[in-house]
Design a protein around this motif. Structure first.
Motif, PDB file in Angstrom:
ATOM      1  N   ASP A 185       0.955  -1.506  -0.094  1.00 40.92           N
ATOM      2  CA  ASP A 185      -0.088   0.063   0.247  1.00 40.92           C
ATOM      3  C   ASP A 185       0.529   1.391  -0.050  1.00 40.92           C
ATOM      4  OD1 ASP A 185      -2.315  -1.659  -0.234  1.00 40.92           O
ATOM      5  OD2 ASP A 185      -2.800  -1.385   2.090  1.00 40.92           O
ATOM      6  N   LYS A 186       2.008   1.281   0.543  1.00 42.58           N
ATOM      7  CA  LYS A 186       2.713   2.411   1.242  1.00 42.58           C
ATOM      8  C   LYS A 186       3.355   2.745  -1.102  1.00 42.58           C
ATOM      9  CE  LYS A 186       7.108   2.975   2.291  1.00 42.58           C
ATOM     10  NZ  LYS A 186       8.177   2.418   3.125  1.00 42.58           N
ATOM     11  N   TYR A 187       3.642   1.357  -0.897  1.00 39.71           N
ATOM     12  CA  TYR A 187       4.262   1.944  -3.170  1.00 39.71           C
ATOM     13  C   TYR A 187       3.427   1.841  -4.323  1.00 39.71           C
ATOM     14  CZ  TYR A 187       8.711  -0.233  -1.291  1.00 39.71           C
ATOM     15  OH  TYR A 187      10.624  -0.026  -0.740  1.00 39.71           O
ATOM     16  N   GLY A 188       1.690   1.266  -3.561  1.00 41.13           N
ATOM     17  CA  GLY A 188       0.601   1.835  -4.367  1.00 41.13           C
ATOM     18  C   GLY A 188       0.856   0.666  -5.223  1.00 41.13           C
ATOM     19  N   ILE A 189       1.427  -0.100  -4.940  1.00 39.53           N
ATOM     20  CA  ILE A 189       0.954  -1.582  -6.029  1.00 39.53           C
ATOM     21  C   ILE A 189       0.147  -2.628  -4.981  1.00 39.53           C
ATOM     22  CG2 ILE A 189       3.308  -1.012  -6.633  1.00 39.53           C
ATOM     23  CD1 ILE A 189       4.304  -3.352  -5.358  1.00 39.53           C
ATOM     24  N   PRO A 190      -0.434  -4.006  -6.180  1.00 39.43           N
ATOM     25  CA  PRO A 190      -0.786  -5.032  -5.440  1.00 39.43           C
ATOM     26  C   PRO A 190      -0.216  -5.908  -4.888  1.00 39.43           C
ATOM     27  CG  PRO A 190      -1.352  -4.752  -7.995  1.00 39.43           C
ATOM     28  CD  PRO A 190      -0.361  -3.325  -7.512  1.00 39.43           C
ATOM     29  N   TYR A 191      -0.702  -6.245  -4.084  1.00 43.16           N
ATOM     30  CA  TYR A 191      -0.111  -7.946  -3.132  1.00 43.16           C
ATOM     31  C   TYR A 191      -0.790  -9.249  -3.394  1.00 43.16           C
ATOM     32  CZ  TYR A 191       2.011 -10.534   0.332  1.00 43.16           C
ATOM     33  OH  TYR A 191       2.411 -11.560   1.361  1.00 43.16           O
ATOM     34  N   PHE A 192       0.793 -10.248  -3.834  1.00 42.19           N
ATOM     35  CA  PHE A 192      -0.224 -10.925  -3.958  1.00 42.19           C
ATOM     36  C   PHE A 192       0.314 -12.185  -3.076  1.00 42.19           C
ATOM     37  CE2 PHE A 192      -2.080  -9.442  -7.842  1.00 42.19           C
ATOM     38  CZ  PHE A 192      -3.318 -10.466  -7.422  1.00 42.19           C
ATOM     39  N   GLU A 193      -0.270 -13.505  -2.194  1.00 40.88           N
ATOM     40  CA  GLU A 193       0.303 -14.602  -1.406  1.00 40.88           C
ATOM     41  C   GLU A 193       0.434 -15.610  -2.595  1.00 40.88           C
ATOM     42  OE1 GLU A 193      -0.268 -14.289   2.615  1.00 40.88           O
ATOM     43  OE2 GLU A 193       0.708 -12.939   3.223  1.00 40.88           O
ATOM     44  N   THR A 194       1.246 -16.015  -2.979  1.00 40.07           N
ATOM     45  CA  THR A 194       1.431 -17.113  -4.020  1.00 40.07           C
ATOM     46  C   THR A 194       1.950 -18.538  -3.839  1.00 40.07           C
ATOM     47  OG1 THR A 194       3.436 -16.699  -5.480  1.00 40.07           O
ATOM     48  CG2 THR A 194       1.406 -15.354  -5.461  1.00 40.07           C
ATOM     49  N   SER A 195       1.469 -19.624  -4.477  1.00 40.86           N
ATOM     50  CA  SER A 195       2.682 -20.871  -4.077  1.00 40.86           C
ATOM     51  C   SER A 195       2.751 -21.472  -5.355  1.00 40.86           C
ATOM     52  CB  SER A 195       1.113 -22.359  -3.242  1.00 40.86           C
ATOM     53  OG  SER A 195       2.319 -23.281  -3.409  1.00 40.86           O
ATOM     54  N   ALA A 196       3.954 -21.279  -6.305  1.00 34.89           N
ATOM     55  CA  ALA A 196       4.357 -22.419  -6.699  1.00 34.89           C
ATOM     56  C   ALA A 196       3.912 -23.849  -6.775  1.00 34.89           C
ATOM     57  CB  ALA A 196       5.800 -21.884  -7.211  1.00 34.89           C
ATOM     58  N   ALA A 197       4.399 -23.870  -5.423  1.00 34.55           N
ATOM     59  CA  ALA A 197       3.728 -25.242  -5.368  1.00 34.55           C
ATOM     60  C   ALA A 197       2.593 -26.156  -5.588  1.00 34.55           C
ATOM     61  CB  ALA A 197       4.176 -26.184  -3.522  1.00 34.55           C
ATOM     62  N   THR A 198       1.414 -24.759  -5.628  1.00 33.95           N
ATOM     63  CA  THR A 198      -0.162 -25.225  -5.406  1.00 33.95           C
ATOM     64  C   THR A 198      -0.253 -24.882  -6.851  1.00 33.95           C
ATOM     65  OG1 THR A 198      -0.914 -23.854  -3.890  1.00 33.95           O
ATOM     66  CG2 THR A 198       0.052 -25.608  -2.782  1.00 33.95           C
ATOM     67  N   GLY A 199       0.110 -23.984  -7.553  1.00 35.11           N
ATOM     68  CA  GLY A 199      -0.186 -22.703  -8.201  1.00 35.11           C
ATOM     69  C   GLY A 199      -1.361 -21.854  -7.321  1.00 35.11           C
ATOM     70  N   ALA A 200      -1.944 -21.407  -6.347  1.00 36.69           N
ATOM     71  CA  ALA A 200      -2.590 -20.666  -6.124  1.00 36.69           C
ATOM     72  C   ALA A 200      -1.930 -19.156  -6.023  1.00 36.69           C
ATOM     73  CB  ALA A 200      -2.212 -20.571  -3.756  1.00 36.69           C
ATOM     74  N   GLU A 201      -2.340 -18.535  -7.060  1.00 38.10           N
ATOM     75  CA  GLU A 201      -2.535 -17.373  -7.099  1.00 38.10           C
ATOM     76  C   GLU A 201      -1.194 -16.418  -8.228  1.00 38.10           C
ATOM     77  OE1 GLU A 201      -5.669 -16.220  -5.825  1.00 38.10           O
ATOM     78  OE2 GLU A 201      -4.749 -14.029  -5.106  1.00 38.10           O
ATOM     79  N   VAL A 202      -0.963 -17.336  -8.570  1.00 40.89           N
ATOM     80  CA  VAL A 202       0.159 -17.700  -9.101  1.00 40.89           C
ATOM     81  C   VAL A 202      -0.130 -16.739 -10.680  1.00 40.89           C
ATOM     82  CG1 VAL A 202       1.377 -18.871 -11.355  1.00 40.89           C
ATOM     83  CG2 VAL A 202       1.291 -19.287  -9.007  1.00 40.89           C
ATOM     84  N   ASP A 203      -1.876 -17.146 -11.902  1.00 41.00           N
ATOM     85  CA  ASP A 203      -1.720 -16.226 -12.365  1.00 41.00           C
ATOM     86  C   ASP A 203      -1.990 -15.718 -12.152  1.00 41.00           C
ATOM     87  OD1 ASP A 203      -1.441 -19.136 -13.942  1.00 41.00           O
ATOM     88  OD2 ASP A 203      -3.051 -19.630 -14.910  1.00 41.00           O
ATOM     89  N   LYS A 204      -2.713 -15.352 -11.168  1.00 48.49           N
ATOM     90  CA  LYS A 204      -3.665 -13.544 -10.489  1.00 48.49           C
ATOM     91  C   LYS A 204      -3.251 -12.655 -10.986  1.00 48.49           C
ATOM     92  CE  LYS A 204      -7.597 -12.518  -7.763  1.00 48.49           C
ATOM     93  NZ  LYS A 204      -7.660 -13.424  -6.272  1.00 48.49           N
ATOM     94  N   ALA A 205      -1.376 -12.812  -9.818  1.00 53.89           N
ATOM     95  CA  ALA A 205      -0.808 -12.023  -9.935  1.00 53.89           C
ATOM     96  C   ALA A 205       0.161 -11.794 -11.208  1.00 53.89           C
ATOM     97  CB  ALA A 205       0.821 -13.130  -8.961  1.00 53.89           C
ATOM     98  N   VAL A 206       0.301 -12.581 -12.574  1.00 53.97           N
ATOM     99  CA  VAL A 206       0.227 -11.971 -13.878  1.00 53.97           C
ATOM    100  C   VAL A 206      -0.014 -11.402 -14.409  1.00 53.97           C
ATOM    101  CG1 VAL A 206       1.825 -12.728 -15.991  1.00 53.97           C
ATOM    102  CG2 VAL A 206       2.486 -14.429 -13.726  1.00 53.97           C
ATOM    103  N   ILE A 207      -1.273 -11.798 -14.417  1.00 57.28           N
ATOM    104  CA  ILE A 207      -2.344 -10.787 -14.882  1.00 57.28           C
ATOM    105  C   ILE A 207      -2.960  -9.114 -14.407  1.00 57.28           C
ATOM    106  CG2 ILE A 207      -5.555 -11.767 -15.460  1.00 57.28           C
ATOM    107  CD1 ILE A 207      -2.877 -13.250 -17.088  1.00 57.28           C
ATOM    108  N   THR A 208      -2.815  -9.899 -13.137  1.00 59.99           N
ATOM    109  CA  THR A 208      -2.744  -8.450 -12.651  1.00 59.99           C
ATOM    110  C   THR A 208      -1.401  -7.353 -12.768  1.00 59.99           C
ATOM    111  OG1 THR A 208      -3.510  -9.451 -10.616  1.00 59.99           O
ATOM    112  CG2 THR A 208      -2.525  -6.833 -10.572  1.00 59.99           C
ATOM    113  N   LEU A 209      -0.433  -8.077 -13.449  1.00 61.96           N
ATOM    114  CA  LEU A 209       0.907  -7.055 -14.159  1.00 61.96           C
ATOM    115  C   LEU A 209       0.151  -6.912 -15.570  1.00 61.96           C
ATOM    116  CD1 LEU A 209       3.277  -5.913 -13.742  1.00 61.96           C
ATOM    117  CD2 LEU A 209       4.408  -8.039 -13.910  1.00 61.96           C
ATOM    118  N   LEU A 210      -0.114  -7.681 -15.985  1.00 65.34           N
ATOM    119  CA  LEU A 210      -0.426  -7.539 -17.472  1.00 65.34           C
ATOM    120  C   LEU A 210      -1.451  -6.439 -17.701  1.00 65.34           C
ATOM    121  CD1 LEU A 210      -0.231  -8.008 -20.683  1.00 65.34           C
ATOM    122  CD2 LEU A 210      -2.081 -10.457 -20.542  1.00 65.34           C
TER     123      LEU A 210
END
Ligand code: GTP
Ligand code: MG
Length: 236
Positions: free
Chosen positions: A172-197
């Protein structure tokens, strides 16, 4: 070692040239950065190949992966515009080790968006996010590039050293989105990349929509903004 690395990257690069059929609307370059071991390579492998590699093979210098996606443009209120674009994603994977720093930061300038990663099980990797942020501000295309903060290894809940609240406050201080991901389970991985895109595409759309710079004095020279010389403004 450097020669090997160059040959490796060059051969991958040539592979991209031969593999890509040019049938896309946009080529978007994203770059992952963060301390060694936070999971940059594993995260990108999960995103492109939907697989998990439990082995730690530290990245030497720089590498990249790629993926085709269909991007659906949206209005500021979140509703779809109905426009879709074929996007070729080039995902640059940098080495987190200090000894490659001058090489990897040289690649920051060409990237359009950044996945700034830390390891949720390592407080030190989280503290180092501030240093990576300074590196980005100094070396990216502008002082305010598109960034998504990623806390990886969310599956290792019993080893967690960084709390979600702490990381969210920093984002929030930097004004950027934050995601907690797991490369092991795949959780939130796609969402983080798509948000950046999405951030990168929105910035590009703004540039396309912006009227061209007015001539300053009728002789065709572009009007200069108020930025002092040398300052890297996020201009189109
Ligand atoms: N449990 C778990 N392990 C992970 C996760 N992501 C990465 N790892 C493991 O963490 C180790 C380091 O991952 P890498 O992807 O090689 O780390 P890196 O950030 O690319 O490291 P450098 O290339 O040295 O900068 C590997 O053993 C991965 O399998 C995750 O989400 N969960
Ligand atoms: Mg790596």
């Amino acid at each position: 070692m450097y020669l090997n690395m160059c040959v490796c990257v060059l051969s991958r690069f040539l592979a991209v040239i031969t593999m890509t059929d040019g049938d896309y609307d946009y080529l978007i370059k994203l770059l992952a950065l963060g301390d060694s071991g936070v999971g940059k390579t594993t995260f990108l492998y999960r995103y492109t190949d939907s697989k998990f590699n439990p082995k730690f093979i530290t990245t030497v210098g720089i590498d990249f992966r790629e993926k085709r996606v269909v991007y659906t443009a949206s209005n500021p209120n979140g509703t779809t515009t109905g426009k879709t674009f074929k996007v070729h994603l080039q995902l640059w994977d940098t080495a987190g080790q200090e000894r490659f720093r001058s090489l990897t930061t040289a690649f920051f300038r060409d990237a359009m968006g950044f996945l700034l990663m830390f390891d949720l099980t390592s407080q030190q990797s989280f503290l180092n996010v501030r240093n990576w942020m300074s590196q980005l501000q100094a070396n990216a295309y502008c002082e305010n590039p598109d960034i998504v903060l990623v806390g990886n290894k969310a599956d290792l809940a019993d080893q967690r050293e960084v709390q979600e609240k702490q990381a969210k406050e920093l984002a929030d201080k930097y004004g950027i989105p934050y995601f907690e991901t797991s490369a092991a389970t795949g959780a939130e991985v796609d969402k983080a990349v798509i948000t950046l895109l999405d951030l990168v595409m929105k910035r590009m759309e703004q540039c396309v929509d912006k009227p061209p710079a007015e001539p300053a004095n009728g002789n065709g020279a572009a009007k200069l903004g108020s930025a002092p010389p040398g300052e890297k403004k996020c201009a189109c």
